[in-house]
Design an enzyme around this catalytic site. Structure first.
Site, mmCIF file in Angstrom:
data_model
loop_
_atom_site.group_PDB
_atom_site.id
_atom_site.type_symbol
_atom_site.label_atom_id
_atom_site.label_comp_id
_atom_site.label_asym_id
_atom_site.label_seq_id
_atom_site.Cartn_x
_atom_site.Cartn_y
_atom_site.Cartn_z
ATOM 1 N N MET A 94 0.898 -1.401 0.113
ATOM 2 C CA MET A 94 0.120 -0.018 0.038
ATOM 3 C C MET A 94 0.842 1.310 -0.043
ATOM 4 O O MET A 94 0.272 2.199 0.340
ATOM 5 C CB MET A 94 -0.838 -0.024 1.243
ATOM 6 C CG MET A 94 -1.920 -1.099 1.024
ATOM 7 S SD MET A 94 -2.590 -1.564 -0.314
ATOM 8 C CE MET A 94 -3.960 -0.307 -0.373
ATOM 9 N N HIS A 113 -4.497 -5.273 -8.725
ATOM 10 C CA HIS A 113 -5.484 -4.106 -8.363
ATOM 11 C C HIS A 113 -6.836 -4.874 -8.491
ATOM 12 O O HIS A 113 -7.192 -5.314 -9.697
ATOM 13 C CB HIS A 113 -5.215 -2.975 -9.157
ATOM 14 C CG HIS A 113 -6.067 -1.839 -8.730
ATOM 15 N ND1 HIS A 113 -5.831 -1.030 -7.808
ATOM 16 C CD2 HIS A 113 -7.262 -1.372 -9.125
ATOM 17 C CE1 HIS A 113 -6.944 -0.075 -7.527
ATOM 18 N NE2 HIS A 113 -7.759 -0.437 -8.227
HETATM 19 C C1 GAR Z 1 -5.800 -7.214 -2.607
HETATM 20 O O1 GAR Z 1 -7.305 -7.156 -2.906
HETATM 21 C C2 GAR Z 1 -5.319 -6.460 -3.799
HETATM 22 O O2 GAR Z 1 -5.807 -6.337 -5.064
HETATM 23 C C3 GAR Z 1 -5.423 -4.993 -3.236
HETATM 24 O O3 GAR Z 1 -5.154 -5.351 -1.786
HETATM 25 C C4 GAR Z 1 -5.498 -6.778 -1.426
HETATM 26 C C5 GAR Z 1 -4.416 -7.347 -0.752
HETATM 27 O O4 GAR Z 1 -4.967 -8.491 -0.270
HETATM 28 N N1 GAR Z 1 -4.463 -4.084 -3.471
HETATM 29 C C6 GAR Z 1 -4.669 -3.000 -3.936
HETATM 30 O O5 GAR Z 1 -5.870 -2.450 -3.584
HETATM 31 C C7 GAR Z 1 -3.489 -2.113 -4.390
HETATM 32 N N2 GAR Z 1 -4.063 -0.738 -5.147
HETATM 33 P P1 GAR Z 1 -3.864 -9.670 0.339
HETATM 34 O O6 GAR Z 1 -2.915 -8.901 1.181
HETATM 35 O O7 GAR Z 1 -4.694 -10.811 0.853
HETATM 36 O O8 GAR Z 1 -2.936 -10.246 -0.945
#
Ligand code: GAR
Length: 196
Positions: A94, A113
């Site tokens: 992030m 994303h």
């Molecule tokens: C995921 O849904 C990913 O797409 C999102 O954070 C989540 C992480 O989940 N990423 C974003 O929003 C980036 N802009 P995880 O830690 O379980 O993989």
């Protein structure tokens, strides 16, 4: 040919990292995760990495909420180079990636994303989709460049928005798609050698 050497960066639960490492162990993704790094010392992704027996580390603390400090990002670049990492794989990371890392790994940083980019860039994209009242959203694997969520698209999967969906149910359905898409898209990318 030797297997592509990846570093995974994440800030959260690490479910996409688990999907990637599982695909590697099941021979659906021919690659090697050299280490997992997080900007947050208590992020669950680090525990998941430990459970797989993979090296894992916390990135240097930053005075900025949205990015690493320039020195911290340079230290990360040095660590990546020292470990001969070829691809930087963002999985729920992030922080905004800045020039020290972008310049050291041109067309070698990828992200997933939770929307069909270019729609719903930025934070909590599934909530943006709900607020917009769309009937379909999805997830996107893309290259990372200086424009947030603006790099060339590598692969996408569509996900329906169902009547009665809330933030949790929709994000969970998008994550199921992410866990299919990310390993498959990286395998295609590494075997085809296509680069944006
Ligand atoms: C995921 O849904 C990913 O797409 C999102 O954070 C989540 C992480 O989940 N990423 C974003 O929003 C980036 N802009 P995880 O830690 O379980 O993989």
């Amino acid at each position: 040919m030797s297997r592509p050497r990846l570093a995974v960066l994440g800030s959260g639960r690490g479910s996409n990292f688990v999907a990637l490492q599982t695909a590697i162990l099941e021979h659906r993704l021919d690659a090697e995760i050299v280490f997992v790094a997080s900007d947050l010392p208590d992020a669950a992704i680090l525990t998941r990495a430990a459970e797989f027996g993979l090296p894992h580390l916390t990135l240097p603390p930053s005075p900025f909420k949205t990015k690493l400090s320039p020195e911290g990002e340079l230290a990360l670049v040095a660590y990546l180079q020292q470990h001969e990492v070829e691809w930087v794989v963002l999985a729920g990371y992030m922080r905004v990636v800045k020039p020290p890392l972008l310049d050291a790994f041109p067309n070698r940083i990828v992200n997933i994303h939770p929307s069909l980019l270019p729609a719903f860039k930025g934070l909590r994209a599934w909530e943006q989709a709900l607020a917009a009242g769309v009937t379909e959203t999805g997830c996107t694997v893309h290259y990372v460049n200086a424009e947030i969520d603006g790099g060339a698209i590598i692969a996408q999967e569509r996900v329906p928005v169902l009547t009665g969906d809330n933030s949790e149910t929709l994000h969970a359905r998008i994550q199921e798609a992410e866990h299919r898409l990310y390993p498959a898209a990286l395998e295609r990318l590494f075997t085809s050698g296509i680069q944006a």
